[in-house]
Design a protein around this motif. Structure first.
Motif, mmCIF file in Angstrom:
data_model
loop_
_atom_site.group_PDB
_atom_site.id
_atom_site.type_symbol
_atom_site.label_atom_id
_atom_site.label_comp_id
_atom_site.label_asym_id
_atom_site.label_seq_id
_atom_site.Cartn_x
_atom_site.Cartn_y
_atom_site.Cartn_z
ATOM 1 N N PHE A 264 -27.052 -12.289 -39.517
ATOM 2 C CA PHE A 264 -27.454 -13.109 -40.639
ATOM 3 C C PHE A 264 -27.665 -14.571 -40.288
ATOM 4 N N LYS A 265 -27.080 -15.040 -39.208
ATOM 5 C CA LYS A 265 -27.298 -16.443 -38.854
ATOM 6 C C LYS A 265 -28.579 -16.623 -38.060
ATOM 7 N N ASN A 266 -29.180 -15.516 -37.629
ATOM 8 C CA ASN A 266 -30.394 -15.578 -36.826
ATOM 9 C C ASN A 266 -31.611 -15.577 -37.741
ATOM 10 N N SER A 267 -32.136 -16.744 -38.037
ATOM 11 C CA SER A 267 -33.242 -16.859 -38.982
ATOM 12 C C SER A 267 -34.557 -16.337 -38.425
ATOM 13 N N THR A 268 -34.630 -16.089 -37.108
ATOM 14 C CA THR A 268 -35.874 -15.584 -36.540
ATOM 15 C C THR A 268 -36.028 -14.095 -36.766
ATOM 16 N N GLY A 269 -34.947 -13.455 -37.197
ATOM 17 C CA GLY A 269 -35.066 -12.051 -37.546
ATOM 18 C C GLY A 269 -35.077 -11.098 -36.376
ATOM 19 N N THR A 270 -34.459 -11.444 -35.240
ATOM 20 C CA THR A 270 -34.463 -10.541 -34.104
ATOM 21 C C THR A 270 -33.482 -9.394 -34.292
ATOM 22 N N SER A 271 -32.444 -9.577 -35.110
ATOM 23 C CA SER A 271 -31.508 -8.496 -35.376
ATOM 24 C C SER A 271 -32.044 -7.596 -36.485
ATOM 25 N N PHE A 272 -32.513 -8.201 -37.562
ATOM 26 C CA PHE A 272 -33.193 -7.476 -38.623
ATOM 27 C C PHE A 272 -34.670 -7.824 -38.501
ATOM 28 N N SER A 273 -35.492 -6.868 -38.160
ATOM 29 C CA SER A 273 -36.883 -7.185 -37.855
ATOM 30 C C SER A 273 -37.746 -7.348 -39.093
ATOM 31 N N LYS A 274 -37.463 -6.567 -40.169
ATOM 32 C CA LYS A 274 -38.312 -6.615 -41.355
ATOM 33 C C LYS A 274 -37.484 -6.369 -42.610
ATOM 34 N N VAL A 275 -38.049 -6.793 -43.737
ATOM 35 C CA VAL A 275 -37.462 -6.479 -45.041
ATOM 36 C C VAL A 275 -38.237 -5.304 -45.614
ATOM 37 N N VAL A 276 -37.528 -4.288 -46.077
ATOM 38 C CA VAL A 276 -38.182 -3.077 -46.557
ATOM 39 C C VAL A 276 -37.575 -2.631 -47.885
ATOM 40 N N LEU A 277 -38.215 -1.654 -48.492
ATOM 41 C CA LEU A 277 -37.676 -0.974 -49.669
ATOM 42 C C LEU A 277 -37.410 0.476 -49.314
ATOM 43 N N VAL A 278 -36.262 0.986 -49.740
ATOM 44 C CA VAL A 278 -35.938 2.402 -49.547
ATOM 45 C C VAL A 278 -35.401 2.961 -50.861
ATOM 46 N N GLU A 279 -35.583 4.240 -51.048
ATOM 47 C CA GLU A 279 -35.079 4.879 -52.255
ATOM 48 C C GLU A 279 -33.597 5.194 -52.077
ATOM 49 N N PHE A 280 -32.769 4.505 -52.828
ATOM 50 C CA PHE A 280 -31.313 4.644 -52.710
ATOM 51 C C PHE A 280 -30.684 4.144 -54.005
ATOM 52 N N PRO A 281 -29.676 4.809 -54.543
ATOM 53 C CA PRO A 281 -29.013 6.038 -54.050
ATOM 54 C C PRO A 281 -29.677 7.332 -54.492
ATOM 55 N N ARG A 282 -30.837 7.236 -55.157
ATOM 56 C CA ARG A 282 -31.553 8.446 -55.563
ATOM 57 C C ARG A 282 -33.045 8.154 -55.575
ATOM 58 N N ARG A 283 -33.857 9.169 -55.746
ATOM 59 C CA ARG A 283 -35.293 9.012 -55.822
ATOM 60 C C ARG A 283 -35.678 8.123 -57.004
ATOM 61 N N ASP A 284 -36.760 7.363 -56.807
ATOM 62 C CA ASP A 284 -37.313 6.466 -57.836
ATOM 63 C C ASP A 284 -36.399 5.291 -58.164
ATOM 64 N N MET A 285 -35.390 5.028 -57.339
ATOM 65 C CA MET A 285 -34.584 3.819 -57.459
ATOM 66 C C MET A 285 -34.663 3.106 -56.107
ATOM 67 N N TRP A 286 -35.348 1.963 -56.077
ATOM 68 C CA TRP A 286 -35.647 1.294 -54.818
ATOM 69 C C TRP A 286 -34.686 0.140 -54.561
ATOM 70 N N MET A 287 -34.228 0.063 -53.320
ATOM 71 C CA MET A 287 -33.289 -0.981 -52.911
ATOM 72 C C MET A 287 -33.908 -1.823 -51.794
ATOM 73 N N VAL A 288 -33.637 -3.131 -51.829
ATOM 74 C CA VAL A 288 -34.047 -4.014 -50.732
ATOM 75 C C VAL A 288 -33.152 -3.738 -49.534
ATOM 76 N N ALA A 289 -33.756 -3.565 -48.368
ATOM 77 C CA ALA A 289 -32.998 -3.259 -47.154
ATOM 78 C C ALA A 289 -33.620 -3.994 -45.979
ATOM 79 N N PHE A 290 -32.911 -3.969 -44.848
ATOM 80 C CA PHE A 290 -33.385 -4.622 -43.637
ATOM 81 C C PHE A 290 -33.541 -3.587 -42.529
ATOM 82 N N LEU A 291 -34.702 -3.616 -41.899
ATOM 83 C CA LEU A 291 -34.970 -2.684 -40.809
ATOM 84 C C LEU A 291 -34.199 -3.127 -39.566
#
Length: 214
Positions: free
Chosen positions: A114-141
Motif C-alpha cells: 500500500f505504500k508503493n504508489s507506483t502499483g508494482t505490488s498491486f498492478s491494477k484495480v479490478v471488479l470481481v463478483e463477490f460474495p455472490r453473482r451480480d454483486m461486484w467488489m473493488v479489488a486489486f490484481l
C-alpha cells in the motif's frame, strides 16, 4: 415530510458531519495514550538525571517532539546504506522467531503493497463478483495464480486478487478468480485505495473529488 422525520434527517446530517472529526480525534487520542503517556516517564527520568525539571505538560510536549524527530530520523536512516543494513539485520533476527516472523512478514508485505504508489505490488484495480453473482467488489490484481491453485480451484486461466475491506484496506480476502470474470477499471491503484478508504464516497470520474483526499 413530517416534523419528526425532518428532525431525524437533520440529526443524522449532523452526525455524518461530525463523524470524520470524531474518528480523527479518537485516533489521535489513542496514539497519545499508547505512545506519549508511556514515553513521557522515560523522558522525565532522563531529564532529571541532568537536573532538568518541568511541569507535566512541558514534558509531554518534549516527548511528542522527540518522537516526531525520531520517526523522521528513522525515515532518513532507511534511505541510507547503513540503515538498510540495520533493517536487514532486524529482518534476519525476527525471521528466527517462529510466531513473530509470520506476523512480521505478513504485516510488512501488506504495508509495502500500500505504500508503493507506483502499483508494482498491486498492478491494477479490478471488479470481481463477490460474495455472490451480480454483486461486484473493488479489488486489486496481484498476480497470475500458481498452477497448483488453478488445478485445485477454477481449472482455467486465473489470477489472484485482493479484495479489501472498507474503510481499512489493509485487511480483506485473497481470491483465485478466472481471468474471464475479472473486469479491469481505468483508474490507478492509488485512486482505488482512496476509493476504498472513502467507503465509495468519492467520484473517481471527477479529478477534483480525488484531489480532496490527497
Amino acid at each position: 415530510m413530517g416534523v419528526s422525520k425532518k428532525l431525524k434527517s437533520v440529526f443524522i446530517a449532523g452526525i455524518l458531519a461530525l463523524l470524520p472529526f470524531v474518528i480523527t480525534v479518537y485516533f489521535l487520542y489513542f496514539l497519545y495514550n499508547v505512545i506519549i503517556s508511556n514515553a513521557t516517564p522515560i523522558v522525565k527520568q532522563i531529564a532529571r538525571q541532568y537536573h532538568f525539571d518541568f511541569n507535566e505538560y512541558i514534558f509531554q510536549v518534549i516527548t511528542f517532539v522527540i518522537i516526531i524527530l525520531l520517526v523522521f530520523f528513522i525515515g532518513v536512516l532507511t534511505r541510507l546504506y547503513f540503515g538498510k543494513m540495520i533493517i536487514k539485520l532486524l529482518d534476519s533476527f525476527i525471521a528466527k522467531i517462529p510466531i513473530a516472523r509470520s506476523i512480521y512478514n505478513a504485516t510488512k508485505q501488506v504495508v509495502e503493497s500500500f505504500k508503493n504508489s507506483t502499483g508494482t505490488s498491486f498492478s491494477k484495480v479490478v471488479l470481481v463478483e463477490f460474495p455472490r453473482r451480480d454483486m461486484w467488489m473493488v479489488a486489486f490484481l496481484v498476480r497470475d495464480s500458481l498452477g497448483f491453485m488453478v488445478d485445485a480451484s477454477t481449472k482455467e486461466e486465473s489470477c489472484n486478487v485482493f479484495i479489501p475491506t472498507a474503510p481499512n484496506p489493509t485487511s480483506g480476502f485473497i481470491a483465485v478468480v478466472p481471468k474471464k470474470d475479472v473486469r479491469e477499471l481505468d483508474i490507478t491503484v492509488e485512486e482505488g485505495v482512496k476509493f476504498v478508504l472513502s467507503v465509495g464516497i468519492i467520484n473517481l470520474n471527477s479529478p477534483s473529488d480525488i484531489e480532496k483526499i490527497r
